[in-house]
Design a protein around this motif. Structure first.
Motif, PDB file in Angstrom:
ATOM      1  N   GLN A 213      52.889 -62.677 -28.552  1.00 49.37           N
ATOM      2  CA  GLN A 213      52.181 -61.705 -28.111  1.00 49.37           C
ATOM      3  C   GLN A 213      52.099 -62.935 -26.221  1.00 49.37           C
ATOM      4  O   GLN A 213      52.882 -61.386 -25.149  1.00 49.37           O
ATOM      5  CB  GLN A 213      50.606 -62.484 -27.884  1.00 49.37           C
ATOM      6  N   LEU A 214      52.469 -63.978 -26.223  1.00 46.31           N
ATOM      7  CA  LEU A 214      52.712 -64.615 -24.514  1.00 46.31           C
ATOM      8  C   LEU A 214      54.460 -63.835 -24.460  1.00 46.31           C
ATOM      9  O   LEU A 214      54.261 -64.125 -22.967  1.00 46.31           O
ATOM     10  CB  LEU A 214      52.988 -66.009 -25.156  1.00 46.31           C
TER      11      LEU A 214
ATOM     12  N   ASP B 208      53.544 -60.168 -23.106  1.00 41.13           N
ATOM     13  CA  ASP B 208      52.970 -61.009 -21.008  1.00 41.13           C
ATOM     14  C   ASP B 208      53.505 -60.563 -20.328  1.00 41.13           C
ATOM     15  O   ASP B 208      54.270 -60.385 -20.046  1.00 41.13           O
ATOM     16  CB  ASP B 208      51.387 -61.424 -21.582  1.00 41.13           C
ATOM     17  N   ASP B 209      54.926 -61.553 -20.903  1.00 44.84           N
ATOM     18  CA  ASP B 209      56.051 -62.327 -19.970  1.00 44.84           C
ATOM     19  C   ASP B 209      56.564 -61.350 -19.956  1.00 44.84           C
ATOM     20  O   ASP B 209      57.308 -60.815 -18.175  1.00 44.84           O
ATOM     21  CB  ASP B 209      56.897 -63.421 -19.747  1.00 44.84           C
TER      22      ASP B 209
ATOM     23  N   HIS C 221      56.030 -58.210 -19.622  1.00 44.39           N
ATOM     24  CA  HIS C 221      55.048 -57.147 -18.735  1.00 44.39           C
ATOM     25  C   HIS C 221      55.684 -57.606 -18.186  1.00 44.39           C
ATOM     26  O   HIS C 221      55.270 -56.678 -16.663  1.00 44.39           O
ATOM     27  CB  HIS C 221      53.983 -56.763 -19.779  1.00 44.39           C
ATOM     28  N   GLU C 222      54.909 -58.451 -17.200  1.00 39.81           N
ATOM     29  CA  GLU C 222      55.271 -59.325 -15.753  1.00 39.81           C
ATOM     30  C   GLU C 222      57.010 -59.092 -15.706  1.00 39.81           C
ATOM     31  O   GLU C 222      56.906 -58.706 -14.092  1.00 39.81           O
ATOM     32  CB  GLU C 222      54.945 -60.589 -16.040  1.00 39.81           C
TER      33      GLU C 222
ATOM     34  N   ARG D 179      57.027 -56.131 -14.613  1.00 39.87           N
ATOM     35  CA  ARG D 179      56.124 -55.831 -13.372  1.00 39.87           C
ATOM     36  C   ARG D 179      57.353 -56.225 -12.073  1.00 39.87           C
ATOM     37  O   ARG D 179      56.737 -55.207 -10.840  1.00 39.87           O
ATOM     38  CB  ARG D 179      54.679 -55.872 -12.694  1.00 39.87           C
TER      39      ARG D 179
ATOM     40  N   HIS E  13      61.380 -68.702 -18.662  1.00 39.12           N
ATOM     41  CA  HIS E  13      61.448 -67.537 -19.978  1.00 39.12           C
ATOM     42  C   HIS E  13      62.514 -67.349 -21.374  1.00 39.12           C
ATOM     43  O   HIS E  13      61.828 -68.043 -22.154  1.00 39.12           O
ATOM     44  CB  HIS E  13      60.962 -66.245 -19.806  1.00 39.12           C
TER      45      HIS E  13
ATOM     46  N   GLU F 187      61.459 -57.218 -28.706  1.00 34.90           N
ATOM     47  CA  GLU F 187      60.277 -56.387 -29.365  1.00 34.90           C
ATOM     48  C   GLU F 187      60.477 -56.082 -30.669  1.00 34.90           C
ATOM     49  O   GLU F 187      60.024 -56.301 -31.482  1.00 34.90           O
ATOM     50  CB  GLU F 187      59.826 -56.026 -28.085  1.00 34.90           C
TER      51      GLU F 187
END
Length: 186
Positions: free
Chosen positions: A5-6, A9-10, A12-13, A16, A46, A121
């Motif tokens: 999940q982390l 989340d990265d 997604h950032e 963005r 990352h 993913e």
């Protein structure tokens, strides 16, 4: 908390920040530079966090589950992708901020990164959720978050030989508790 999940989340950032760049007026080179510098540093941090923490764990989980070939292939591809992303990020610096060439270079970095994230993913993260238990994913998440926090100012980009990386990671001896013992990474 779960390392998969982390990582999501990265991702997604990262998406963005690329989207923000697309929405800034090209004459606002100060804002473009600030966002790009943050994104470039984040992409490398990352990638390095994955290389230090996630991919060795994926390899060891795959070996334990007798899925060595699949996880080796995924890891080789990921390290190659990280090198491509590093090269694409470095190419952005060859162009003046806000120019058509600069935006084209940023778009090339976005494409390299997007292709990698989609594949990761679909494959690596999915496989790791199947192969590793919640306690291990939690322990690795703590290590991953702490690693990124300790290196918030960025890390030096260095391409890696994918085959040498996989061999070295496979030769690491995981501790008996399965956590990889990477909590002390600096």
């Amino acid at each position: 908390m779960d390392i998969t999940q982390l990582i999501l989340d990265d991702h997604h950032e990262q998406r963005r920040l690329f989207a923000i760049l697309e929405q800034i007026n090209r004459t606002d080179t100060e804002a473009l530079s600030a966002i790009w510098d943050r994104l470039a540093a984040f992409l490398e941090l990352h990638a390095l966090a994955e290389e230090e923490i996630f991919y060795p764990a994926l390899l060891h989980a795959g070996i334990a589950a007798r899925r060595t070939g699949a996880v080796e292939s995924e890891t080789l591809d990921a390290i190659h992708d990280h090198n491509d992303i590093r090269d694409a990020v470095a190419a952005v610096a060859d162009h003046q901020v806000g120019t058509d060439d600069w935006f084209a270079a940023v778009a090339a970095a976005n494409l390299a990164n997007s292709d990698h994230m989609a594949e990761e993913e679909r494959e690596g993260l999915t496989d790791f959720r199947r192969l590793a238990g919640v306690p291990q994913r939690h322990a690795l998440a703590v290590t991953f978050a702490a690693y990124e926090a300790r290196h918030y100012a960025g890390v030096r980009p260095v391409d890696k030989d994918p085959v040498a990386y996989v061999r070295a990671a496979e030769n690491q001896e995981p501790p008996p508790n399965g956590s990889l013992g990477v909590g002390s990474l600096r």
